[in-house]
Design a protein around this motif. Structure first.
Motif, PDB file in Angstrom:
ATOM      1  N   SER A  52       0.834  -1.282   0.057  1.00  0.00           N
ATOM      2  CA  SER A  52      -0.046  -0.001  -0.053  1.00  0.00           C
ATOM      3  C   SER A  52       0.856   1.265  -0.122  1.00  0.00           C
ATOM      4  CB  SER A  52      -0.902  -0.180   1.084  1.00  0.00           C
ATOM      5  OG  SER A  52      -0.283   0.271   2.367  1.00  0.00           O
ATOM      6  N   ILE A  53       1.890   1.138   0.185  1.00  0.00           N
ATOM      7  CA  ILE A  53       2.850   2.388   0.221  1.00  0.00           C
ATOM      8  C   ILE A  53       3.233   3.034  -1.028  1.00  0.00           C
ATOM      9  CG2 ILE A  53       5.459   3.216   0.841  1.00  0.00           C
ATOM     10  CD1 ILE A  53       5.492   1.084   2.902  1.00  0.00           C
ATOM     11  N   ASP A  54       2.693   4.013  -1.242  1.00  0.00           N
ATOM     12  CA  ASP A  54       2.780   4.642  -2.724  1.00  0.00           C
ATOM     13  C   ASP A  54       4.023   5.460  -3.046  1.00  0.00           C
ATOM     14  OD1 ASP A  54       2.176   5.747  -4.912  1.00  0.00           O
ATOM     15  OD2 ASP A  54       0.378   7.363  -4.144  1.00  0.00           O
ATOM     16  N   SER A  55       4.871   4.523  -3.655  1.00  0.00           N
ATOM     17  CA  SER A  55       6.268   5.139  -3.902  1.00  0.00           C
ATOM     18  C   SER A  55       6.162   6.228  -5.045  1.00  0.00           C
ATOM     19  CB  SER A  55       7.035   3.970  -4.403  1.00  0.00           C
ATOM     20  OG  SER A  55       6.631   3.492  -5.498  1.00  0.00           O
ATOM     21  N   THR A  56       5.104   6.258  -5.727  1.00  0.00           N
ATOM     22  CA  THR A  56       4.882   7.248  -6.669  1.00  0.00           C
ATOM     23  C   THR A  56       4.829   8.784  -6.105  1.00  0.00           C
ATOM     24  OG1 THR A  56       2.310   7.154  -6.959  1.00  0.00           O
ATOM     25  CG2 THR A  56       4.027   5.781  -8.389  1.00  0.00           C
ATOM     26  N   LEU A 119      -6.635  -7.360   7.160  1.00  0.00           N
ATOM     27  CA  LEU A 119      -5.943  -6.869   5.884  1.00  0.00           C
ATOM     28  C   LEU A 119      -6.470  -5.293   5.615  1.00  0.00           C
ATOM     29  CD1 LEU A 119      -6.386 -10.026   3.660  1.00  0.00           C
ATOM     30  CD2 LEU A 119      -4.437  -9.488   5.386  1.00  0.00           C
ATOM     31  N   SER A 120      -5.571  -4.541   5.533  1.00  0.00           N
ATOM     32  CA  SER A 120      -5.826  -3.230   5.206  1.00  0.00           C
ATOM     33  C   SER A 120      -4.491  -2.748   4.959  1.00  0.00           C
ATOM     34  CB  SER A 120      -6.223  -2.230   6.601  1.00  0.00           C
ATOM     35  OG  SER A 120      -5.135  -2.038   7.319  1.00  0.00           O
ATOM     36  N   GLY A 121      -4.570  -1.214   4.185  1.00  0.00           N
ATOM     37  CA  GLY A 121      -3.340  -0.552   3.934  1.00  0.00           C
ATOM     38  C   GLY A 121      -2.658  -0.319   5.104  1.00  0.00           C
ATOM     39  N   LEU A 122      -1.494   0.550   5.056  1.00  0.00           N
ATOM     40  CA  LEU A 122      -0.606   0.685   6.096  1.00  0.00           C
ATOM     41  C   LEU A 122      -1.312   2.182   6.931  1.00  0.00           C
ATOM     42  CD1 LEU A 122       1.939  -0.057   7.440  1.00  0.00           C
ATOM     43  CD2 LEU A 122       3.013   2.133   6.519  1.00  0.00           C
ATOM     44  N   PRO A 261       4.861   6.950   5.636  1.00  0.00           N
ATOM     45  CA  PRO A 261       4.929   7.153   4.015  1.00  0.00           C
ATOM     46  C   PRO A 261       3.635   7.437   3.502  1.00  0.00           C
ATOM     47  CG  PRO A 261       5.101   4.820   4.442  1.00  0.00           C
ATOM     48  CD  PRO A 261       5.157   5.542   5.692  1.00  0.00           C
ATOM     49  N   PRO A 262       3.502   8.274   2.408  1.00  0.00           N
ATOM     50  CA  PRO A 262       2.086   8.279   1.843  1.00  0.00           C
ATOM     51  C   PRO A 262       1.943   6.813   1.507  1.00  0.00           C
ATOM     52  CG  PRO A 262       4.001   8.887   0.115  1.00  0.00           C
ATOM     53  CD  PRO A 262       4.658   8.675   1.608  1.00  0.00           C
ATOM     54  N   VAL A 263       0.411   6.446   1.270  1.00  0.00           N
ATOM     55  CA  VAL A 263      -0.217   5.204   0.983  1.00  0.00           C
ATOM     56  C   VAL A 263      -1.118   5.074   0.227  1.00  0.00           C
ATOM     57  CG1 VAL A 263       0.934   4.239   3.243  1.00  0.00           C
ATOM     58  CG2 VAL A 263      -1.610   5.123   3.245  1.00  0.00           C
ATOM     59  N   LEU A 264      -1.410   4.127  -0.479  1.00  0.00           N
ATOM     60  CA  LEU A 264      -2.590   3.961  -1.200  1.00  0.00           C
ATOM     61  C   LEU A 264      -3.899   3.486   0.036  1.00  0.00           C
ATOM     62  CD1 LEU A 264      -1.473   1.936  -4.120  1.00  0.00           C
ATOM     63  CD2 LEU A 264      -2.189   4.382  -4.335  1.00  0.00           C
ATOM     64  N   PRO A 265      -5.129   4.180  -0.065  1.00  0.00           N
ATOM     65  CA  PRO A 265      -6.156   3.892   1.121  1.00  0.00           C
ATOM     66  C   PRO A 265      -6.960   2.684   1.047  1.00  0.00           C
ATOM     67  CG  PRO A 265      -6.898   5.474  -0.627  1.00  0.00           C
ATOM     68  CD  PRO A 265      -5.540   5.174  -0.925  1.00  0.00           C
ATOM     69  N   ARG A 335      -1.964  -4.292  -6.034  1.00  0.00           N
ATOM     70  CA  ARG A 335      -1.504  -2.980  -6.143  1.00  0.00           C
ATOM     71  C   ARG A 335      -2.651  -2.317  -6.984  1.00  0.00           C
ATOM     72  NH1 ARG A 335       2.008   0.195  -4.110  1.00  0.00           N
ATOM     73  NH2 ARG A 335       2.266   1.576  -6.015  1.00  0.00           N
ATOM     74  N   ASP A 336      -2.966  -3.042  -8.104  1.00  0.00           N
ATOM     75  CA  ASP A 336      -4.145  -2.436  -8.773  1.00  0.00           C
ATOM     76  C   ASP A 336      -5.329  -2.246  -8.249  1.00  0.00           C
ATOM     77  OD1 ASP A 336      -2.385  -2.174 -11.060  1.00  0.00           O
ATOM     78  OD2 ASP A 336      -2.956  -3.881 -11.927  1.00  0.00           O
ATOM     79  N   LEU A 337      -5.693  -3.190  -7.111  1.00  0.00           N
ATOM     80  CA  LEU A 337      -6.862  -3.166  -6.246  1.00  0.00           C
ATOM     81  C   LEU A 337      -6.769  -1.964  -5.452  1.00  0.00           C
ATOM     82  CD1 LEU A 337      -7.321  -7.248  -5.602  1.00  0.00           C
ATOM     83  CD2 LEU A 337      -9.002  -5.803  -6.745  1.00  0.00           C
ATOM     84  N   MET A 338      -5.735  -1.790  -4.844  1.00  0.00           N
ATOM     85  CA  MET A 338      -5.624  -0.683  -4.034  1.00  0.00           C
ATOM     86  C   MET A 338      -5.664   0.683  -4.598  1.00  0.00           C
ATOM     87  SD  MET A 338      -2.294  -1.989  -1.690  1.00  0.00           S
ATOM     88  CE  MET A 338      -2.317  -3.348  -0.806  1.00  0.00           C
ATOM     89  N   LYS A 339      -5.702   0.795  -6.005  1.00  0.00           N
ATOM     90  CA  LYS A 339      -6.091   2.122  -6.757  1.00  0.00           C
ATOM     91  C   LYS A 339      -7.482   2.018  -7.172  1.00  0.00           C
ATOM     92  CE  LYS A 339      -1.372   1.907  -8.274  1.00  0.00           C
ATOM     93  NZ  LYS A 339      -0.528   1.537  -9.645  1.00  0.00           N
TER      94      LYS A 339
END
Length: 359
Positions: A52-56, A119-122, A261-265, A335-339
Motif C-alpha cells: 500500500s505504500i505509494d512510492s509514486t 488486511l488493510s493498507g498501512l 509514508p504516503p499510502v494507497l487508502p 496494487r491495482d486493487l488498491m487503486k
C-alpha cells in the motif's frame, strides 16, 4: 466461514497445556504444523501494508525497506518451519482451505486470542497490530503488557521437545536454498542434527522478538536492523529506538524521526471478503483482479506444499522457485486493487483478500 473456524481453534493453547513429559512425536508434528500456519498467517497483513505504500508520491522509503526485510524474514521462517516438520517425518500442509488463515480473524491455534488480524493498507492501527503479533513475553521495551503467551514461547516449547527427543530428527526431505542476500539467517539449511534445529529456531525467534538483552536482530540483512517487534514499534512511535544519551543500558524511542509514508487508502477487507453480489458489488474488472490474486496465492501455496513432498532435491528446488515466482506475480494485481475506489467507501479502496481457492 474460515474466520469462524479459526475463532474456535485453540489447538496451540491445548498443546502448550500438555505436560512436557507427554510431548511425543505426534505432539511435535502437530505443533510444528501449527507453527507453519502461524508463519503463513503473518504474510498477507504485512504484504498489504508494504504494497500500500505509494512510492509514486515520494517521501521517505525507510518504512518500505523495513517492511520488505520483515516479509523476507517471514518467508524464510515459513520454509524453516517446513524443514522442521519434514526432518521428523511429517509433511507440511499449506494448500488446504481448512488450514489457510482467513481475514479478519484471530491467529491460528489461540495464540493472542484478544488480537484480531485483518488486511488493510498501512496505518498506525495496522502497525500496532503487526507489533502485537510479534510481541515477546518479556520485551526490552513494551507497548502494553501481553495477557497471553507469545509465538516465541510456543517455539520454545517446540525446541524443548526437540532437545528431549533428538532421535526424532531424521534429516528427511530437507530443502536447501541460499538466501543470505535477504539476511544472515535467511537461508534454508538442512536440519540434520539437534544443533541445526537449535540454530534454526533461534533465527525465527530472534528475528521476530530480538533477545532478552537487545532489540537488535542478531541475523540482519543490514547492520543495526531491529527485530520485527521493535521495528514495528519504531513506526508506531515515529522515532528510531536508540540508547538515550548517558544511558547505554537502556533503549527508548528518542532517535531520528521515522515518518509514515504516503499510502494507497486500502480499506479493511470485510469478513468473507469483498461482497460479489448486491448493491455494493464491485465492477467486473475489480472482481477479476480479486479472483486473480486469490488464484495466484492459492497456486503459490500449492507449489510450496509440493516442495516439501519431493524426495529429489532438484525437483524440490524447482517447486520452490515456482512458488517464489507466483509470489512475485501477486504484487501487480494487488496494487491495482488498491487503486480502485470502493463505491460509497468514504474514500477507501479495494485490496487483496488472500482467500484460498481449490486449483
Amino acid at each position: 466461514m474460515n474466520a469462524v473456524r479459526f475463532a474456535q481453534n485453540t489447538r496451540i493453547v491445548e498443546l502448550m497445556r500438555q505436560p512436557a513429559e507427554e510431548r511425543d512425536l505426534g505432539w511435535l508434528k502437530e505443533a510444528v504444523q501449527q507453527a507453519i500456519q502461524l508463519e503463513l498467517a503473518t504474510l498477507p497483513p504485512y504484504l498489504c501494508g508494504m504494497w500500500s505504500i505509494d512510492s509514486t508520491a515520494g517521501g521517505n522509503t525507510q518504512v518500505f525497506r523495513t517492511l520488505r526485510a520483515i516479509v523476507f524474514d517471514e518467508m524464510s521462517h515459513l520454509g524453516i518451519a517446513c524443514n522442521l516438520l519434514t526432518t521428523i517425518g511429517g509433511e507440511p500442509r499449506l494448500a488446504d482451505e481448512a488450514l489457510v488463515p482467513a481475514y479478519p480473524g484471530p491467529l491460528p491455534g489461540g495464540v493472542r486470542p484478544e488480537l484480531k488480524v485483518y488486511l488493510s493498507g498501512l496505518t498506525p492501527e495496522s502497525v500496532k497490530m503487526y507489533a502485537s503479533i510479534e510481541e515477546p513475553d518479556d520485551p526490552v521495551v513494551r507497548s502494553a503488557r501481553a495477557a497471553y503467551t507469545s509465538i516465541g514461547a510456543f517455539y520454545t516449547a517446540i525446541l524443548d521437545t526437540f532437545r528431549a527427543n533428538p532421535q526424532f530428527i531424521t534429516g528427511a526431505r530437507q530443502v536447501i536454498k541460499d538466501m543470505e542476500f535477504h539476511g544472515a539467517g535467511n537461508s534454508l539449511d538442512a536440519l540434520d542434527t539437534l544443533a541445526d534445529v537449535e540454530a534454526a529456531i533461534a533465527v525465527i525467534k530472534e528475528q521476530g522478538e530480538g533477545t532478552s538483552v537487545s532489540p537488535e536482530n542478531p541475523h540482519p540483512a543490514d547492520a543495526g536492523e531491529l527485530a520485527h517487534y521493535y521495528a514495528f514499534l519504531e513506526i508506531v512511535h515515529g522515532r528510531k529506538l536508540v540508547h538515550p544519551e548517558g544511558h547505554p543500558d537502556k533503549w527508548d524511542f528518542q532517535g531520528p524521526v521515522v515518518p509514515m509514508p504516503p499510502v494507497l487508502p486500502m480499506g479493511v477487507v470485510p469478513d468473507g471478503g469483498w461482497p460479489r453480489t448486491g448493491p455494493g458489488a464491485p465492477a467486473a474488472d475489480v472482481t477479476a483482479l480479486l479472483d486473480k490474486v486469490n488464484g495466484v496465492y492459492s497456486a503459490m501455496l500449492g507449489f510450496l506444499e509440493k516442495t516439501w513432498q519431493q524426495t529429489d532435491a532438484d525437483q524440490a528446488t524447482d517447486m520452490l522457485d515456482e512458488a517464489i515466482r507466483q509470489m512475485r506475480l501477486l504484487r501487480t494485481p494487488a496494487r491495482d486493487l488498491m487503486k480502485r475506489p470502493i463505491p460509497g467507501g468514504a474514500g477507501k479502496n479495494y485490496g487483496p483478500e488472500f482467500r484460498f481457492v481449490a486449483q
